[in-house]
Design a protein around this motif. Structure first.
Motif, short mmCIF file in Angstrom:
data_model
loop_
_atom_site.label_atom_id
_atom_site.label_comp_id
_atom_site.label_asym_id
_atom_site.label_seq_id
_atom_site.Cartn_x
_atom_site.Cartn_y
_atom_site.Cartn_z
N LEU A 66 57.44 45.95 39.10
CA LEU A 66 56.85 44.63 38.91
C LEU A 66 55.49 44.56 39.58
CD1 LEU A 66 57.11 42.63 41.69
CD2 LEU A 66 59.51 42.99 41.16
N ALA A 67 54.68 43.63 39.09
CA ALA A 67 53.35 43.41 39.66
C ALA A 67 53.11 41.92 39.80
CB ALA A 67 52.27 44.04 38.78
N ILE A 68 52.54 41.53 40.93
CA ILE A 68 52.22 40.13 41.22
C ILE A 68 50.77 40.08 41.68
CG2 ILE A 68 52.73 38.14 42.68
CD1 ILE A 68 55.58 39.26 42.99
N ASP A 69 49.94 39.29 40.98
CA ASP A 69 48.53 39.18 41.35
C ASP A 69 47.93 37.96 40.68
OD1 ASP A 69 48.15 39.93 38.67
OD2 ASP A 69 47.99 42.05 39.20
N HIS A 70 46.62 37.82 40.77
CA HIS A 70 45.94 36.70 40.14
C HIS A 70 44.52 37.13 39.80
CE1 HIS A 70 44.85 36.43 44.41
NE2 HIS A 70 43.71 35.91 44.00
N ASP A 71 43.91 36.41 38.90
CA ASP A 71 42.53 36.71 38.50
C ASP A 71 41.56 36.22 39.58
OD1 ASP A 71 40.43 37.57 37.02
OD2 ASP A 71 40.45 35.90 35.59
N THR A 72 40.46 36.93 39.73
CA THR A 72 39.44 36.54 40.69
C THR A 72 38.07 36.99 40.18
OG1 THR A 72 38.64 36.83 42.97
CG2 THR A 72 39.84 38.66 42.00
N ARG A 73 37.05 36.19 40.46
CA ARG A 73 35.69 36.55 40.05
C ARG A 73 35.09 37.62 40.95
NH1 ARG A 73 33.36 33.24 36.34
NH2 ARG A 73 34.43 31.29 35.83
N ASP A 74 35.63 37.75 42.15
CA ASP A 74 35.12 38.73 43.11
C ASP A 74 35.97 40.00 43.02
OD1 ASP A 74 34.15 40.21 45.18
OD2 ASP A 74 34.87 38.87 46.78
N PRO A 75 35.45 41.09 42.47
CA PRO A 75 36.26 42.31 42.34
C PRO A 75 36.74 42.86 43.68
CG PRO A 75 33.95 42.77 41.89
CD PRO A 75 34.08 41.29 41.97
#
Length: 201
Positions: A66-75
């Protein structure tokens, strides 16, 4: 797992509500789907349809990723979790009621929606065995790989997992006993004429 690693893992689990779960199809092809989850300590729970492909996949092979994350403008601000885990079906009514309360607290908006038929749903307990903490703030692509021990999970959960493993072995043994005995086939053709043996001198 250090106390700091555990604190980071618990923080990320609390911050998010959606995860991508990968299961193993019968043909060996990985299948990834998105589900909502609730967590208690290092343990996660999720619901799915009893008729879903991932429920069938887990019934045959309970290893998941499984993977848990979120989008972000800062790579360089990417932060998340990935886990190698095992999923166990939850059927005890008392435990199910507790989990539904956890899910209701995580998703309060669900309380106003029509409740699904419990008999049509499958509730899974997800127990991580390996956790990767992804944190680009420490460097591009940086991750810390952690092995989860019984001490990290807690004694109560470890005892429940042993009980589930024994039940799973008992179910497999029962299923094996119920299988019909294989039919034996004689692959040798009958001799066309008697075979005469000559006595050696």
């Amino acid at each position: 797992m250090t106390p700091q690693d555990k604190e980071t893992t618990l923080r990320l689990l609390a911050q998010h509500r959606i995860m991508t779960v990968a299961t193993v199809r019968p043909d060996g092809w990985p299948q990834a789907t998105t589900v909502g989850y609730a967590s208690e300590g290092l343990v996660l729970y999720f619901l799915c349809s009893r008729q879903s492909q991932k429920a069938a996949n887990i019934a045959a092979d309970n290893r998941i990723s499984l993977a848990i994350d979120h989008d972000t403008r800062d790579p360089m601000g990417i932060e998340g979790l990935s886990m190698a885990a095992r999923a166990y079906s939850v059927t005890d009514p008392a435990e199910m009621a507790k989990v539904f309360e956890l899910i209701g607290s995580k998703f309060p908006e669900y309380r106003t929606l029509p409740q699904p038929d419990p008999s049509a749903m499958r509730l899974f307990l997800v127990v991580p065995e390996v956790i990767s903490i992804l944190d680009y703030r420490k460097g591009f692509g940086h991750s810390d790989l952690l092995t989860v021990s019984d001490a990290d999970r807690g004694t109560e959960l470890s005892a429940r997992l042993v009980q589930r493993a024994l039940l799973r072995l008992a179910e497999n043994a029962s299923n094996w006993q119920l299988r019909p005995a294989p039919k034996l086939r004689n692959r040798h053709r009958p001799l066309a004429r008697p075979l005469h043996l000559q006595q050696a001198h």
